[in-house]
Design an enzyme around this catalytic site. Sequence first.
Site, short mmCIF file in Angstrom:
data_model
loop_
_atom_site.label_atom_id
_atom_site.label_comp_id
_atom_site.label_asym_id
_atom_site.label_seq_id
_atom_site.Cartn_x
_atom_site.Cartn_y
_atom_site.Cartn_z
N ASP A 71 -4.78 -9.02 4.16
CA ASP A 71 -3.83 -8.26 4.97
C ASP A 71 -4.11 -8.49 6.46
OD1 ASP A 71 -2.09 -6.49 6.09
OD2 ASP A 71 -2.81 -4.71 5.08
N HIS A 117 -11.32 -7.53 -2.58
CA HIS A 117 -10.59 -6.91 -1.46
C HIS A 117 -11.29 -7.30 -0.16
CE1 HIS A 117 -7.83 -3.85 -3.36
NE2 HIS A 117 -8.43 -4.40 -4.41
N GLY A 118 -10.66 -6.93 0.95
CA GLY A 118 -11.30 -7.11 2.25
C GLY A 118 -11.71 -8.54 2.51
N ALA A 119 -10.83 -9.49 2.16
CA ALA A 119 -11.23 -10.90 2.16
C ALA A 119 -10.57 -11.72 3.27
CB ALA A 119 -10.92 -11.50 0.79
N ASP A 156 -1.03 -1.64 -4.01
CA ASP A 156 -2.39 -1.81 -3.51
C ASP A 156 -3.03 -0.43 -3.29
OD1 ASP A 156 -4.55 -3.30 -2.53
OD2 ASP A 156 -3.80 -3.25 -0.47
N HIS A 157 -4.22 -0.23 -3.78
CA HIS A 157 -4.97 1.02 -3.60
C HIS A 157 -4.18 2.27 -4.00
CE1 HIS A 157 -8.46 -0.78 -1.69
NE2 HIS A 157 -7.64 -1.55 -1.04
N SER A 167 0.85 -1.19 0.00
CA SER A 167 0.00 0.00 0.00
C SER A 167 0.89 1.25 0.00
CB SER A 167 -0.87 0.00 1.26
OG SER A 167 -0.02 0.10 2.38
N ASP A 178 -7.08 3.12 -7.54
CA ASP A 178 -8.35 3.04 -6.82
C ASP A 178 -9.12 4.35 -7.01
OD1 ASP A 178 -10.48 2.80 -5.19
OD2 ASP A 178 -9.35 2.25 -3.39
N ASN A 203 -7.54 -10.62 -1.74
CA ASN A 203 -6.63 -9.79 -0.95
C ASN A 203 -6.72 -10.12 0.54
OD1 ASN A 203 -6.18 -8.45 -3.34
ND2 ASN A 203 -6.57 -6.40 -2.49
O1 G3H Z 1 -6.62 -2.33 1.84
C1 G3H Z 1 -5.71 -1.83 2.52
C2 G3H Z 1 -4.53 -2.62 2.88
O2 G3H Z 1 -4.85 -3.58 3.84
C3 G3H Z 1 -3.36 -1.80 3.27
O3 G3H Z 1 -3.44 -1.26 4.51
O4 G3H Z 1 -2.66 1.11 4.25
O5 G3H Z 1 -2.61 -0.07 6.46
O6 G3H Z 1 -1.00 -0.71 4.67
P1 G3H Z 1 -2.37 -0.14 5.00
P1 13P Z 2 -8.41 -7.40 4.70
O1 13P Z 2 -8.44 -6.22 5.63
O2 13P Z 2 -9.70 -8.16 4.75
O3 13P Z 2 -7.23 -8.28 4.94
O4 13P Z 2 -8.29 -6.83 3.20
C1 13P Z 2 -7.04 -6.47 2.67
C2 13P Z 2 -7.17 -5.74 1.37
O5 13P Z 2 -8.19 -5.69 0.72
C3 13P Z 2 -5.94 -5.09 0.88
O6 13P Z 2 -6.20 -4.33 -0.28
ZN ZN Z 3 -8.13 -3.42 -0.36
#
Ligand code: G3H
Ligand code: 13P
Ligand code: ZN
Length: 311
Positions: A258, A213-215, A82-83, A50, A104, A256
């Site tokens: 994280d 995402h968000g998985a 990412d994003h 990110s 994004d 995805n």
């Molecule tokens: O979707 C977002 C990612 O999980 C990245 O998170 O900006 O805290 O590195 P971060």
């Molecule tokens: P999570 O917070 O569900 O792990 O999603 C991560 C994500 O979408 C990173 O772009």
């Molecule tokens: Zn994401």
Amino acid sequence: MPLVNTKEMFKKAYDGGYAIGAFNVNNMEIVQGIVDACQQQNAPVILQCSSSARKYARHLYLRKMVEAAAEETGLPIALHLDHGPDFETCKSCIDGGFTSVMIDGSHFDFEENIAITKKVVDYAHQYGVTVEGELGQLAGIEDEVSVDADKASYTDPAQVQEFVEKTGVDSLAIAIGTSHGAFKFKPGQKPQLRFDILQEVSERLPGFPIVLHGASSVMPEYVAMIRQYGGKMDDAIGIPEDMLRQAAASAVCKINVDSDLRIALTAAIRKHLAENPTHFDPRQILTPARAAITDVVTHKITTVLGCANRA
Ligand code: G3H
Ligand code: 13P
Ligand code: ZN
């Protein structure tokens, strides 16, 4: 092996009915923890950074670590932004050796999202870099990505063809009810995803890779460990694994993760320090943390994504 873009891995994933794991990386232990699992399972992987990861670990360190992972393992590994928040950040990653970027533009209106996404695609494709766009907005908070639940919106399937045709993106992230972070549903709320939207999107885009995402599933054993060793994670709820398996078998080619890595890392560090109060060597503290990342990624590859032995 040099870093690869996502073209070939998505084609194989689409045809094979599985998904590639896209894991967020911020430091060496996370990179190594992930690729150790991928090597053991012979799995292709996307390592994504990110904007805040680039700020924290710094671009060159991240790129060199991911290049080292590809060189050491010989696996197909893509280094992905990412994003990406704007054209300049995407350009800086493309110029700086990333093989894939996400722009994004999901918070813009439709026309603006098309314009900024097309600008990134036109630049990226000159260098063989693949681009992920996004339509619809996920709820949830993760550092620089923050959307209130009432502002989140599902992807409108009626828009996807026009978006893909006008932008030339290589993959599309859609919003079907997943969300960023560890608190994806309200306590008592039944986790649900709009598989009807996913179905309609994939019918309108045959052969085209979709991204979720968000998985994170917010694995209960690691949440329990955090709580056992003094942390607070009340009401943490993730996406049920059977739903993720269903998505991975469909047109979804990139999933995805994280939060699951963050939670496992934190749980392992808490446990280690609680059991070894005299330790102050980071190598002792981070060895079980790295192993916990490997365990999580092994679990994802073998029981959710279906990408073992696809390298
Ligand atoms: O979707 C977002 C990612 O999980 C990245 O998170 O900006 O805290 O590195 P971060
Ligand atoms: P999570 O917070 O569900 O792990 O999603 C991560 C994500 O979408 C990173 O772009
Ligand atoms: Zn994401």
